[in-house]
Design a protein around this motif. Sequence first.
Motif, PDB file in Angstrom:
ATOM      1  N   ILE A 113       0.840  -1.204   0.000  1.00 21.02           N
ATOM      2  CA  ILE A 113       0.000   0.000   0.000  1.00 21.02           C
ATOM      3  C   ILE A 113       0.873   1.251   0.000  1.00 21.02           C
ATOM      4  N   LYS A 114       1.916   1.273   0.838  1.00 20.39           N
ATOM      5  CA  LYS A 114       2.802   2.428   0.886  1.00 20.39           C
ATOM      6  C   LYS A 114       3.509   2.619  -0.452  1.00 20.39           C
ATOM      7  N   THR A 115       3.916   1.511  -1.077  1.00 20.10           N
ATOM      8  CA  THR A 115       4.565   1.593  -2.383  1.00 20.10           C
ATOM      9  C   THR A 115       3.589   2.110  -3.433  1.00 20.10           C
ATOM     10  N   LEU A 116       2.371   1.613  -3.400  1.00 16.45           N
ATOM     11  CA  LEU A 116       1.350   2.056  -4.345  1.00 16.45           C
ATOM     12  C   LEU A 116       1.114   3.560  -4.242  1.00 16.45           C
ATOM     13  N   LEU A 117       0.972   4.063  -3.024  1.00 16.95           N
ATOM     14  CA  LEU A 117       0.725   5.489  -2.814  1.00 16.95           C
ATOM     15  C   LEU A 117       1.899   6.337  -3.292  1.00 16.95           C
ATOM     16  N   ASN A 118       3.107   5.936  -2.950  1.00 15.83           N
ATOM     17  CA  ASN A 118       4.271   6.726  -3.335  1.00 15.83           C
ATOM     18  C   ASN A 118       4.558   6.636  -4.833  1.00 15.83           C
ATOM     19  N   PHE A 119       4.316   5.477  -5.434  1.00 15.76           N
ATOM     20  CA  PHE A 119       4.423   5.380  -6.891  1.00 15.76           C
ATOM     21  C   PHE A 119       3.430   6.335  -7.562  1.00 15.76           C
ATOM     22  N   ALA A 120       2.203   6.378  -7.031  1.00 11.62           N
ATOM     23  CA  ALA A 120       1.189   7.271  -7.592  1.00 11.62           C
ATOM     24  C   ALA A 120       1.623   8.727  -7.479  1.00 11.62           C
ATOM     25  N   LEU A 121       2.236   9.084  -6.355  1.00 12.35           N
ATOM     26  CA  LEU A 121       2.717  10.448  -6.155  1.00 12.35           C
ATOM     27  C   LEU A 121       3.817  10.781  -7.154  1.00 12.35           C
ATOM     28  N   ILE A 122       4.771   9.875  -7.328  1.00 17.79           N
ATOM     29  CA  ILE A 122       5.847  10.079  -8.296  1.00 17.79           C
ATOM     30  C   ILE A 122       5.272  10.161  -9.712  1.00 17.79           C
ATOM     31  N   GLY A 123       4.327   9.276 -10.011  1.00 16.05           N
ATOM     32  CA  GLY A 123       3.717   9.265 -11.332  1.00 16.05           C
ATOM     33  C   GLY A 123       2.952  10.531 -11.637  1.00 16.05           C
ATOM     34  N   LEU A 124       2.245  11.048 -10.645  1.00 22.30           N
ATOM     35  CA  LEU A 124       1.480  12.284 -10.825  1.00 22.30           C
ATOM     36  C   LEU A 124       2.414  13.471 -11.058  1.00 22.30           C
ATOM     37  N   GLU A 125       3.506  13.515 -10.320  1.00 24.92           N
ATOM     38  CA  GLU A 125       4.467  14.613 -10.476  1.00 24.92           C
ATOM     39  C   GLU A 125       5.155  14.572 -11.837  1.00 24.92           C
ATOM     40  N   ALA A 126       5.148  13.416 -12.477  1.00 22.24           N
ATOM     41  CA  ALA A 126       5.767  13.295 -13.801  1.00 22.24           C
ATOM     42  C   ALA A 126       4.893  13.878 -14.901  1.00 22.24           C
ATOM     43  N   LEU A 127       3.679  14.334 -14.547  1.00 22.02           N
ATOM     44  CA  LEU A 127       2.724  14.838 -15.546  1.00 22.02           C
ATOM     45  C   LEU A 127       2.383  16.316 -15.302  1.00 22.02           C
ATOM     46  N   PRO A 128       3.363  17.213 -15.291  1.00 22.98           N
ATOM     47  CA  PRO A 128       3.060  18.633 -15.047  1.00 22.98           C
ATOM     48  C   PRO A 128       2.223  19.254 -16.158  1.00 22.98           C
ATOM     49  N   ARG A 129       2.238  18.647 -17.343  1.00 22.55           N
ATOM     50  CA  ARG A 129       1.457  19.163 -18.472  1.00 22.55           C
ATOM     51  C   ARG A 129       0.197  18.338 -18.712  1.00 22.55           C
ATOM     52  N   GLY A 130      -0.091  17.438 -17.776  1.00 23.18           N
ATOM     53  CA  GLY A 130      -1.267  16.590 -17.902  1.00 23.18           C
ATOM     54  C   GLY A 130      -0.948  15.291 -18.613  1.00 23.18           C
ATOM     55  N   GLY A 131      -1.911  14.392 -18.608  1.00 22.45           N
ATOM     56  CA  GLY A 131      -1.726  13.108 -19.258  1.00 22.45           C
ATOM     57  C   GLY A 131      -2.576  12.039 -18.597  1.00 22.45           C
ATOM     58  N   THR A 132      -2.111  10.813 -18.643  1.00 23.43           N
ATOM     59  CA  THR A 132      -2.866   9.680 -18.106  1.00 23.43           C
ATOM     60  C   THR A 132      -2.031   8.950 -17.064  1.00 23.43           C
ATOM     61  N   LEU A 133      -2.677   8.606 -15.956  1.00 23.23           N
ATOM     62  CA  LEU A 133      -2.032   7.853 -14.886  1.00 23.23           C
ATOM     63  C   LEU A 133      -2.776   6.526 -14.753  1.00 23.23           C
ATOM     64  N   ASP A 134      -2.091   5.437 -15.119  1.00 24.01           N
ATOM     65  CA  ASP A 134      -2.666   4.092 -15.027  1.00 24.01           C
ATOM     66  C   ASP A 134      -2.060   3.378 -13.818  1.00 24.01           C
ATOM     67  N   ILE A 135      -2.924   2.840 -12.956  1.00 22.92           N
ATOM     68  CA  ILE A 135      -2.459   2.192 -11.732  1.00 22.92           C
ATOM     69  C   ILE A 135      -3.037   0.790 -11.635  1.00 22.92           C
ATOM     70  N   ALA A 136      -2.150  -0.176 -11.443  1.00 22.66           N
ATOM     71  CA  ALA A 136      -2.570  -1.567 -11.296  1.00 22.66           C
ATOM     72  C   ALA A 136      -1.846  -2.168 -10.099  1.00 22.66           C
ATOM     73  N   ALA A 137      -2.575  -2.940  -9.304  1.00 20.02           N
ATOM     74  CA  ALA A 137      -1.976  -3.599  -8.141  1.00 20.02           C
ATOM     75  C   ALA A 137      -2.762  -4.857  -7.828  1.00 20.02           C
ATOM     76  N   GLU A 138      -2.028  -5.922  -7.483  1.00 21.17           N
ATOM     77  CA  GLU A 138      -2.684  -7.193  -7.197  1.00 21.17           C
ATOM     78  C   GLU A 138      -1.832  -7.994  -6.229  1.00 21.17           C
ATOM     79  N   TYR A 139      -2.503  -8.665  -5.289  1.00 18.96           N
ATOM     80  CA  TYR A 139      -1.802  -9.628  -4.437  1.00 18.96           C
ATOM     81  C   TYR A 139      -1.947 -11.000  -5.068  1.00 18.96           C
ATOM     82  N   ARG A 140      -0.816 -11.608  -5.430  1.00 20.02           N
ATOM     83  CA  ARG A 140      -0.815 -12.914  -6.069  1.00 20.02           C
ATOM     84  C   ARG A 140      -0.586 -13.987  -5.012  1.00 20.02           C
TER      85      ARG A 140
END
Length: 215
Positions: A113-140
């Motif tokens: 969960i902590k990794t998912l949240l921080n990845f999302a934060l890093i991913g969002l910051e990578a889009l200063p001009r906008g774009g698409t953020l795709d997030i996938a997570a699964e416990y196998r």
Amino acid sequence: MTTSSLELASLLCSRLCHDMLSPVGALSNGLELLADEKDPEMRARCFELLDQSARISTDKLKFFRLAFGAAGGFGEMVPVSEAKALIDALVSNNARVTLNWALPSDSLPKPAIKTLLNFALIGLEALPRGGTLDIAAEYRADHGASEIVVRSSGPRIAFDRDVGRALEGTLPEGDLSSRTAPAAMLDQLAKAIGGKLQYVLADDALVLGAVLPGA
């Protein structure tokens, strides 16, 4: 890279304070304007701005509490809906970003969960001009591990290479900053449980991935 827990905690606190400064400052400015404003329409506008700033401040505090903190109140497994709600709220403040989800699991271990949240934060910051953020997570369950992928796609991806080095654990300790501290935290977290982090960067996309052993 080896970083003391105290130094890393200090840098994460600095990061939190930096990100909270703008919405909290807007609250203060709004209250000052409200104290001097007599026009009913302008006062109504001030209240709208105060409400918006208060909501953004609350959303960010909730996000950082789970992303950086001890995730108190949860067991070893955290409902994925908690992380989704926090990321949805964070992205809702940026109308130029489209968010897509693929979450087949109902819950994930805390490190995931902590990794998912921080990845999302890093991913969002990578889009200063906008774009698409795709997030996938699964416990196998068959592999006994969580798999997480976050993809940012858009024009002119903005990604600090030092963040990438922090994720890899190759950033010199002297170069660690409040900007790279979340990535360094993820690196230490993954190594502590035998997990692996990776990223791939292109001109129009950033992909962050993690495989984390867990409950």
